[in-house]
Design an enzyme around this catalytic site. Sequence first.
Site, PDB file in Angstrom:
ATOM      1  N   PRO A 638      -1.916 -12.272   9.716  1.00 40.73           N
ATOM      2  CA  PRO A 638      -1.655 -12.477   8.285  1.00 40.73           C
ATOM      3  C   PRO A 638      -2.686 -11.803   7.382  1.00 40.73           C
ATOM      4  CG  PRO A 638      -1.363 -14.528   9.488  1.00 40.73           C
ATOM      5  CD  PRO A 638      -1.933 -13.530  10.464  1.00 40.73           C
ATOM      6  N   GLY A 708       6.962  -4.402  11.052  1.00 43.55           N
ATOM      7  CA  GLY A 708       6.123  -3.371  10.427  1.00 43.55           C
ATOM      8  C   GLY A 708       5.957  -3.601   8.936  1.00 43.55           C
ATOM      9  N   GLU A 711       4.698   0.129   4.764  1.00 41.17           N
ATOM     10  CA  GLU A 711       5.347   0.816   3.647  1.00 41.17           C
ATOM     11  C   GLU A 711       6.099  -0.088   2.674  1.00 41.17           C
ATOM     12  OE1 GLU A 711       6.713   3.673   6.839  1.00 41.17           O
ATOM     13  OE2 GLU A 711       6.260   5.071   5.239  1.00 41.17           O
TER      14      GLU A 711
HETATM   15 MO1  MOS Z   1       4.131   7.237   6.655  1.00 42.12          MO
HETATM   16  S1  MOS Z   1       4.755   8.244   4.988  1.00 42.12           S
HETATM   17  O1  MOS Z   1       5.340   7.563   7.803  1.00 42.12           O
HETATM   18  O2  MOS Z   1       2.587   7.781   7.049  1.00 42.12           O
END
Ligand code: MOS
Length: 744
Positions: A638, A708, A711
């Site tokens: 976390p 993941g 992003e």
């Molecule tokens: Mo990320 S833009 O796949 O490092």
Amino acid sequence: MSTTPRIGDSISRTDGVLKVTGNAPYAAEHFPPGLLYGWIVSSGIAKGRIKSIDDSRARAIAGVVEIITHKNRPHMAFLDGSYGDDVAPPGSPFRPFHDDKIAYSLQPVALVVADTLENARDAAALLDVTYEAEEHNTDFGIALADKYEPKKTRDTFEKPKPRGNAKQAFADSPVQHHATYHSGNHHHNPMEMHGTTVEWNDGKIVVHDKTQGAQNVQAYLSGIFGFSKKDVRVMNPYVGGAFGSGLRPQYQVVLATMAAKLLERSVRVTMTRAQMWSHVHRPEAEQEVSLGADQNGQLQAIINKATTATSKFEDYMEVIVNWGLMNYKCENAEGEYTLASVDTYTPGDMRAPGAATGMNLFEIAVDELAYATNVDPLQLRLLNYSEKDAMHDKPFTSKALREAFAEGAEKFGWSRRTQAPGSMREGTDLIGWGVATGMWDAMFQKTAARATITADGKLEVASATADIGTGTYTVMTQVAGDVLGLPLADITAKLGDSDLPAAPVEGGSWAAASTGAAVELACKSLADELYKYAGKVEGKPLEGAKRDEIAFVDGFIVVRANPFKRVSIKDAVAASGKDKLEVEETAKPGILDMASQLQKSRNTHSAIFVEVKVDEELRIVRVTRVVCAVAAGRIINPKTARSQILGGVVMGIGMALHEETYTDHKLGRFMNHSLAEYHIPVNADIENIEVIFVDEPDAEVTPLGVKGLGEIGIVGTAAAVANAIYHATGTRVRSLPVTVDKLL
Ligand code: MOS
């Protein structure tokens, strides 16, 4: 004895102390004996050819060893194909110093190599290069006139499948929203600039490179320079951020290797901060969104079209419009993609490539529909909530976005919001509350890992993956600890070395899921070995206990039912008669996974709530509160997970308010190439950010149930800020970033 790191523990980064004490050497911090320094000379024109290079003044500077240009470079591969890499888009990859042609401003034209950096820089300033310029175009607006659909795309690109009849349904919709949105060029600018130190050892090289994929660079350099792969070792154990800029090999690694090969010396080449704008960037984009709905805000049609910029030599295309089509229930929907080429270097992946642009712009359009139908923007999203992936017509392995909306709204206090723009205020500040949805892929890539345990009970887990600041070391350590029950002090994670077991570039938010799965497999195999040898330990304390009846706890192999029956891991290794036990395993999607992939979509989701305060007269915007509720499956750590989301949210705020590369089209050059002029948020811009991870058990998405997090934090955040600004001011800005001038 330190405690065992487990999956789910909020432990601090295992590489944290090394980093904050300056003891983690980056690519340009290695000092092999006799090191030479290269200084890159960049092209003064955006297009044309080099007419002449006169190096007589430069060579007169003391300490200059060589000045390398296309004329005297060592032999390198000729064909485009040799310059491809794991992440390259279709087209002709840039070949540094290949010939006299210039394809973009600041393209490297010469490398001055000297005994010190200062001498190399001085000499570089005296290099006389003349050019024959051709007409260039860097203006995306002009390039749009010739937009095209590329013939080939990367494997990760997917053209959306239309459903229903979107055009007709839009025409028939009682409420129609149609607008064009824009997002500018962005440059990654990690703290560590692109740099490479090549150690020359009698024809073999060790390349310390700032990259997200050691093996990608190894294969690339071998291909270009004709090295046998075993003679090229690429190392990147510490990476000072990357955000996608280190996915493809950058030109400085080529220049450093070129110089090392030519001079048979060790060489370092680092880009200057300004030269960081001569490389990869997030492309400028235009997105045309049509949303048809009934009076209550129920979607009836979505038409989502995007055009993004690419270079003249490669067709880089990202997944822009699919996110909106996947995320909303709507029977009639379609999307379209085109590219427009300009005379710049090829754009490329930057944190949540495609989604950061496409979902953020789309979520502004969704907000506009909420006002057009006078429905609360959160209610509108719930009204059009899709349980399944609406574009592929498939269920998700899991989608706890509804819970993210609920928990985020509760924490934020969304129910106290009043709908009318400008209706909430505090003194001279207009208050705005905005919401948006984020979405990203949950990917799993074939990855190998090795687990080694020595007679002193120390475990090493290793994989050629990278840690670009995301916490891979820590994740590997926790997964290993979880399987083998060893204390933190006895576990070492190793990565960032092309000699280690095969791993893809670290990107796409897949590293925790993929490397984690590989480490788990390797550690489980090692556990099997240890169990086997534990049975040979004198006195046979585990006698009769089957493999599934034992556990690994605090450095011991114990019988679950009777923990007094135990063998230490050290004794088990000793019983093998070897000085160490070592196994390597590869995690990859199996047949069942692949069948499930055909049937189900795998994605992370998020709900972002933002408060802005806008000075009524000066129109200065402050983001005072963000609540980001993320549904990303199982959370390994976390603490580090929260850091990933914080970073993504900060970048999203930058995208909303600050970040854009401006071009002087006359020069064909990105102009604000310094951190003074390319604005990103600083501490003073960031106030309160709260991160929530909603419960989302998912046994199917990846072996560890991990989705993941690298992003997702940026996706939706920029939209939520822009939407909050509209709520505060009643001014709708359709072009990011929302700078003060656009609000006056
Ligand atoms: Mo990320 S833009 O796949 O490092």
